[in-house]
Design an enzyme around this catalytic site. Sequence first.
Site, short mmCIF file in Angstrom:
data_model
loop_
_atom_site.label_atom_id
_atom_site.label_comp_id
_atom_site.label_asym_id
_atom_site.label_seq_id
_atom_site.Cartn_x
_atom_site.Cartn_y
_atom_site.Cartn_z
N ARG A 96 0.83 -1.20 0.00
CA ARG A 96 0.00 0.00 0.00
C ARG A 96 0.86 1.25 0.00
NH1 ARG A 96 -3.22 -0.40 4.85
NH2 ARG A 96 -4.67 -1.65 3.66
N TYR A 97 1.99 1.20 0.70
CA TYR A 97 2.87 2.36 0.81
C TYR A 97 4.11 2.11 -0.05
CZ TYR A 97 0.04 3.10 5.00
OH TYR A 97 -0.99 3.26 5.88
N ARG A 100 7.40 0.15 1.65
CA ARG A 100 7.30 -1.02 2.52
C ARG A 100 6.13 -1.91 2.12
NH1 ARG A 100 5.54 3.69 4.52
NH2 ARG A 100 4.01 3.87 6.20
N CYS A 109 -2.66 -17.76 14.33
CA CYS A 109 -2.09 -17.05 15.48
C CYS A 109 -2.11 -17.99 16.68
CB CYS A 109 -2.94 -15.83 15.84
SG CYS A 109 -3.11 -14.66 14.48
N CYS A 113 -7.57 -12.79 19.06
CA CYS A 113 -8.05 -11.62 19.77
C CYS A 113 -9.48 -11.34 19.30
CB CYS A 113 -7.14 -10.43 19.46
SG CYS A 113 -5.40 -10.86 19.68
N CYS A 116 -9.91 -8.59 16.61
CA CYS A 116 -8.92 -8.61 15.54
C CYS A 116 -9.45 -7.97 14.26
CB CYS A 116 -8.52 -10.05 15.24
SG CYS A 116 -7.43 -10.17 13.80
N ARG A 118 -8.23 -8.47 11.36
CA ARG A 118 -8.16 -9.42 10.24
C ARG A 118 -8.92 -10.69 10.60
NH1 ARG A 118 -2.37 -8.27 9.42
NH2 ARG A 118 -2.33 -6.48 8.03
N ASP A 278 -10.58 -0.77 14.83
CA ASP A 278 -11.01 -0.90 13.44
C ASP A 278 -12.45 -1.41 13.37
OD1 ASP A 278 -8.62 -0.17 11.94
OD2 ASP A 278 -7.71 -1.91 12.91
N ASP A 315 -6.50 3.68 10.98
CA ASP A 315 -6.30 3.09 9.66
C ASP A 315 -7.60 3.38 8.90
OD1 ASP A 315 -5.04 1.52 7.68
OD2 ASP A 315 -4.16 0.29 9.28
N LYS A 322 -2.81 4.85 7.24
CA LYS A 322 -2.88 5.24 8.66
C LYS A 322 -2.55 6.71 8.79
CE LYS A 322 -0.90 0.97 10.46
NZ LYS A 322 -0.64 0.50 9.10
#
Length: 352
Positions: A96-97, A100, A109, A113, A116, A118, A278, A315, A322
Amino acid sequence: MPRDRLSPTRTLRRPQDLADHGLIAPDALPALEQVAAQFAVAVTPAMADRINPADVNDPVGRQFLPDARELDIQPAELADPIGDEPFTPVKGITHRYHDRVLLKPVHACPVYCRFCFRREMVGPGSEALDEAELEAALAYIAGNPQIWEVILTGGDPMILSPRRMGDLIARLNAIPHLGLVRIHTRVPVVDPDRIDAEMVAALKGARIPTWIMLHSNHWQELGPDQVAAIGRLVDAGLPMLAQTVLLRGLNDDVATLTRTFRALISARVKPHYLHHGDLAKGTAHFRTSIAEGRALMRELRGDVSGICQPTYVLDIPGGHGKVPLGQDYLTQDGDDAWIVEDPRGQRHPYKG
Ligand SMILES: *Cc1c(COP(=O)(O)O)cnc(C)c1O
Ligand code: SF4
């Protein structure tokens, strides 16, 4: 923490297991089975040990124990809240950037969480990249010389074995235009025993530094085992930053944020981002308003050590990136004339 129940020896993945270990009430099982059918559940022994089950609002429990409120999905909530999908040139890469990329070698994971961002993408059934897919992802990075940094994320990349982690770090170190590898992880907190000598050795790049971005939301997560695991990484020369998610009823007060950021700094981890929650599905009960988040950051400024203060960020939904959300202390008052507000709210003119 006082314990009057059997400590689990393996990760708890079913609501029934959680009930058997006294972490959820048996009468909540039917609703929580429904939650677990939609969003993966996993609580590691290290995190189960830091939950006080007598406290229904336990800040560690609330992060990992399923909650019937997750079934309440709001119209504004999105399957891909930060918009990774349109920026995926090859499987496992999000670009996206300019300088990076995210590289997601695994989608599982050690814990799941409840908030989360995602949560629709991660889970035990989601596959890791196979060797051909990983090769294609690395070829994309090698073919785009503007990429300076690779951020390993997922899922949690630290669930890779030390052998596979070492192999991946070595392959990234061999791409000449890369200057940095960053790893986003919860492992030093949720499964500190994984940070053994082999893993530490695997993380050290031969040519470029590896920085670790720890996801940590509450001081209660950070017990002696966690601090020791972090210490093994920092002592080996791996710099550590932290990202924290602002979570309603869990860390959205000045005292908790202060104690959490101080605990991170004491463990030699610099708080970097405080994320506004989010718009992930079934997470409305975790979200604060932006006004509340800004007011908290404003209270921290001035009263709490500057190195304990992360940048409060959003975000932007849809993949727009962000941006900082914090208080603006500056207003323009003519050509080269400004009014600067101090931490107490008093205003001062400044020329220049
Ligand atoms: C968050 C994010 C990054 C990292 O952004 P930083 O501001 O450098 O931490 C990079 N790529 C994507 C797609 C991201 O979502
Ligand atoms: S560790 Fe990260 S990716 Fe995994 S469930 Fe938690 S927030 Fe999501």
